[in-house]
Scaffold this motif. Structure first.
Motif, PDB file in Angstrom:
ATOM      1  N   LYS A  92       4.158  -5.264 -23.226  1.00  0.00           N
ATOM      2  CA  LYS A  92       3.993  -4.980 -24.657  1.00  0.00           C
ATOM      3  C   LYS A  92       2.902  -5.841 -25.288  1.00  0.00           C
ATOM      4  O   LYS A  92       2.311  -5.443 -26.284  1.00  0.00           O
ATOM      5  N   LYS A 132      10.481  -9.142 -29.618  1.00  0.00           N
ATOM      6  CA  LYS A 132      10.534  -8.495 -28.299  1.00  0.00           C
ATOM      7  C   LYS A 132       9.963  -9.426 -27.241  1.00  0.00           C
ATOM      8  O   LYS A 132       9.111 -10.266 -27.542  1.00  0.00           O
ATOM      9  N   ALA A 137      13.238  -2.859 -20.541  1.00  0.00           N
ATOM     10  CA  ALA A 137      13.390  -1.484 -21.023  1.00  0.00           C
ATOM     11  C   ALA A 137      14.793  -1.297 -21.579  1.00  0.00           C
ATOM     12  O   ALA A 137      15.629  -2.198 -21.480  1.00  0.00           O
ATOM     13  N   GLY A 138      15.013  -0.117 -22.167  1.00  0.00           N
ATOM     14  CA  GLY A 138      16.350   0.218 -22.665  1.00  0.00           C
ATOM     15  C   GLY A 138      16.788  -0.676 -23.805  1.00  0.00           C
ATOM     16  O   GLY A 138      17.988  -0.905 -24.007  1.00  0.00           O
ATOM     17  N   SER A 139      15.847  -1.221 -24.560  1.00  0.00           N
ATOM     18  CA  SER A 139      16.102  -2.086 -25.725  1.00  0.00           C
ATOM     19  C   SER A 139      16.673  -3.451 -25.347  1.00  0.00           C
ATOM     20  O   SER A 139      17.075  -4.218 -26.223  1.00  0.00           O
ATOM     21  N   GLN A 218       7.285  -7.942 -34.413  1.00  0.00           N
ATOM     22  CA  GLN A 218       6.745  -6.689 -34.943  1.00  0.00           C
ATOM     23  C   GLN A 218       7.360  -6.444 -36.313  1.00  0.00           C
ATOM     24  O   GLN A 218       8.499  -6.857 -36.564  1.00  0.00           O
ATOM     25  N   GLU A 219       6.597  -5.783 -37.183  1.00  0.00           N
ATOM     26  CA  GLU A 219       7.176  -5.365 -38.466  1.00  0.00           C
ATOM     27  C   GLU A 219       8.388  -4.491 -38.171  1.00  0.00           C
ATOM     28  O   GLU A 219       8.346  -3.673 -37.233  1.00  0.00           O
ATOM     29  N   VAL A 221      10.528  -1.348 -38.986  1.00  0.00           N
ATOM     30  CA  VAL A 221      10.413  -0.072 -39.695  1.00  0.00           C
ATOM     31  C   VAL A 221      11.836   0.427 -39.954  1.00  0.00           C
ATOM     32  O   VAL A 221      12.540   0.806 -39.011  1.00  0.00           O
ATOM     33  N   ASP A 227      14.358   7.654 -32.293  1.00  0.00           N
ATOM     34  CA  ASP A 227      12.906   7.631 -32.092  1.00  0.00           C
ATOM     35  C   ASP A 227      12.515   8.917 -31.378  1.00  0.00           C
ATOM     36  O   ASP A 227      13.376   9.698 -30.962  1.00  0.00           O
ATOM     37  N   ALA A 251      17.016   2.808 -30.313  1.00  0.00           N
ATOM     38  CA  ALA A 251      17.316   4.088 -29.667  1.00  0.00           C
ATOM     39  C   ALA A 251      17.161   4.011 -28.145  1.00  0.00           C
ATOM     40  O   ALA A 251      18.011   4.523 -27.409  1.00  0.00           O
ATOM     41  N   SER A 252      16.085   3.366 -27.696  1.00  0.00           N
ATOM     42  CA  SER A 252      15.804   3.308 -26.265  1.00  0.00           C
ATOM     43  C   SER A 252      17.030   2.822 -25.484  1.00  0.00           C
ATOM     44  O   SER A 252      17.633   1.815 -25.849  1.00  0.00           O
ATOM     45  N   GLU A 299       5.651   1.889 -28.375  1.00  0.00           N
ATOM     46  CA  GLU A 299       5.192   1.391 -27.077  1.00  0.00           C
ATOM     47  C   GLU A 299       4.897   2.554 -26.149  1.00  0.00           C
ATOM     48  O   GLU A 299       5.115   3.714 -26.496  1.00  0.00           O
TER      49      GLU A 299
HETATM   50  N1  LIG Z   1       9.333  -2.315 -35.027  1.00  0.00           N
HETATM   51  C1  LIG Z   1      10.434  -1.568 -34.970  1.00  0.00           C
HETATM   52  N2  LIG Z   1      11.087  -1.150 -36.096  1.00  0.00           N
HETATM   53  C2  LIG Z   1      12.207  -0.403 -36.008  1.00  0.00           C
HETATM   54  N3  LIG Z   1      12.758  -0.017 -34.861  1.00  0.00           N
HETATM   55  C3  LIG Z   1      12.165  -0.394 -33.702  1.00  0.00           C
HETATM   56  C4  LIG Z   1      10.969  -1.182 -33.699  1.00  0.00           C
HETATM   57  N4  LIG Z   1      10.607  -1.408 -32.423  1.00  0.00           N
HETATM   58  C5  LIG Z   1      11.530  -0.803 -31.655  1.00  0.00           C
HETATM   59  N5  LIG Z   1      12.466  -0.176 -32.408  1.00  0.00           N
HETATM   60  C6  LIG Z   1      13.649   0.538 -31.882  1.00  0.00           C
HETATM   61  O1  LIG Z   1      14.116  -0.209 -30.761  1.00  0.00           O
HETATM   62  C7  LIG Z   1      14.050   0.564 -29.566  1.00  0.00           C
HETATM   63  C8  LIG Z   1      13.577  -0.300 -28.397  1.00  0.00           C
HETATM   64  O2  LIG Z   1      12.293  -0.824 -28.642  1.00  0.00           O
HETATM   65  P1  LIG Z   1      11.133  -0.787 -27.563  1.00  0.00           P
HETATM   66  O3  LIG Z   1      10.023  -1.625 -28.071  1.00  0.00           O
HETATM   67  O4  LIG Z   1      10.797   0.613 -27.255  1.00  0.00           O
HETATM   68  O5  LIG Z   1      11.804  -1.518 -26.319  1.00  0.00           O
HETATM   69  P2  LIG Z   1      12.174  -1.008 -24.831  1.00  0.00           P
HETATM   70  O6  LIG Z   1      10.954  -1.308 -24.036  1.00  0.00           O
HETATM   71  O7  LIG Z   1      13.334  -1.813 -24.425  1.00  0.00           O
HETATM   72  O8  LIG Z   1      12.414   0.464 -24.893  1.00  0.00           O
HETATM   73  C9  LIG Z   1      13.145   1.727 -29.874  1.00  0.00           C
HETATM   74  O9  LIG Z   1      13.541   2.849 -29.117  1.00  0.00           O
HETATM   75  C10 LIG Z   1      13.331   1.929 -31.380  1.00  0.00           C
HETATM   76  O10 LIG Z   1      14.436   2.760 -31.633  1.00  0.00           O
END
Ligand SMILES: Nc1ncnc2c1ncn2[C@@H]1O[C@H](COP(=O)(O)OP(=O)(O)O)[C@@H](O)[C@H]1O
Ligand SMILES: [Mg+2]
Length: 346
Positions: A92, A132, A137-139, A218-219, A221, A227, A251-252, A299
């Motif tokens: 990332k 992060k 993966a998978g949050s 990260q900001e 949202v 997602d 969500a991930s 991502e």
């Molecule tokens: N900056 C953010 N603001 C709000 N929700 C976020 C943000 N970044 C990630 N998410 C939520 O968190 C989940 C996991 O983040 P992600 O960066 O995709 O990590 P991973 O690599 O574990 O999938 C995303 O699927 C999304 O739903």
């Protein structure tokens, strides 16, 4: 066509299952290899291409997959995933710079490499923010940071003990979520092993390097209950909606997936095609959420979990219904790309 020879690294359960199926269906010769062999370059000397689905669950591939890829490309052997497709995988931090550089809508992201820079930023910024790690993966390595104190604790950790990319505690939390979601025997078994893994660590986990010396925020949202995951392979785009876990912004990895393409906003599909073109990737899964200005990328990843989608959009945004397997598109495009370069190099 029949003169070309492609090597496949066979890893049951990975994309190679579908690639091999595709090669059989189309009577295309291939050779199975192991990329972990020390003489892999020699083994590939009679080949035009290599397909290897390496992923973040195998610490060994992180040690050399990119190096092997670029070396083979220098030798004129095509690779799936090629360097453009793979160098930012499970990274990332790398993705932050790349997505900023190619100017695509991306959530504002901050990375610091010293405790003082990170602390100065934490003093003046607003909260919440999302923390992060660069990989995972998978949050599992994604956390909401509600205030300055929480941020400072993480900053301290990032520049002292560091973080584990696979933490037994977050794995257990994940398994408890699966138990709540699935309520079946499999989930019970996984929860029990999750508890056991708090004490009995897997040998291979010792080889995974620690995350230390940087911090990523990260900001946040707000107000997304899901997602959008869009998978682009060549000129096709497949998609799904992934809903967040209960009372969670992530969500991930939730496993709560919806494939109804009509729920996916076409604006996101447009951005996905534009992004993939700028990235020059063979395959990319792009995750989006929406803020007040529109869809923003979270991502990207060349590899992804889902296998069958109920159709795809082409680059004119026309929907083509019917079950499709993106892994077979990868094999198709890869073979075509080798056929195309053959006349030019003769
Ligand atoms: N900056 C953010 N603001 C709000 N929700 C976020 C943000 N970044 C990630 N998410 C939520 O968190 C989940 C996991 O983040 P992600 O960066 O995709 O990590 P991973 O690599 O574990 O999938 C995303 O699927 C999304 O739903
Ligand atoms: Mg993700």
């Amino acid at each position: 066509m029949n003169n070309i020879k492609i090597a496949i690294h066979n890893r049951p359960g990975s994309f190679s299952d579908r690639w091999i199926e595709y090669f059989h269906e189309h009577n295309i010769p291939y050779k199975l290899v192991s990329c972990y062999s020390t003489d892999i370059i020699g083994q590939l000397s009679d080949c035009d291409g290599l397909m290897w689905h390496w992923d973040l669950n195998d610490y060994r591939s992180a040690l050399f997959a990119k190096q092997l890829t670029i070396s083979l490309e220098k030798k004129g052997i095509k690779v799936f995933p090629d360097f453009n497709t793979s160098w930012h995988y499970d990274d990332k931090v790398g993705q932050k710079y790349l997505l900023e550089a190619i100017k695509v809508p991306f959530i504002k992201t901050f990375v610091f490499y010293s405790r003082s820079d990170a602390n100065n930023w934490a003093e003046t910024t607003s909260f919440p923010k999302v923390f992060k790690l660069r990989g995972g993966a998978g949050s599992s390595n994604v956390k909401l940071i509600k205030n300055k104190n929480e941020a400072k604790q993480l900053i301290n950790k990032a520049f002292t003990t560091g973080f584990l990319i696979t933490s037994p505690v977050s794995r257990l939390k994940e398994r408890l979520w699966m138990l709540k979601r699935d309520k079946n025997l499999q989930a019970v078994k996984k929860t029990i092993t999750g508890f056991a893994r708090l004490i009995l660590r897997k040998q291979k986990e010792k080889f995974i390097s620690k995350q230390i010396g940087y911090i990523y925020f990260q900001e946040f949202v707000p107000e997304n209950d899901s997602d959008i995951r869009l998978v682009i392979v060549g000129k096709r785009c497949c998609g799904m909606i992934r809903y967040c876990r209960d009372n969670d912004f992530r969500a991930s990895g939730s496993g709560l997936v919806e494939y109804n393409y009509e729920l996916i906003n076409i604006e996101a599909v447009k951005i996905a095609f534009q992004t993939a073109k700028k990235l020059k990737t063979q395959s990319v899964a792009l995750d989006f959420i929406k803020d007040k200005d529109g869809y923003k990328l979270i991502e990207m990843s060349y590899a992804f979990i889902s296998e069958i989608f109920p159709g795809y959009w082409d680059t004119d945004l026309v929907w083509h219904p019917g079950n499709v397997v993106p892994q077979k598109f990868m094999a198709e495009d890869f073979i075509n790309s080798i056929n195309k370069i053959t006349p030019e190099t003769e």
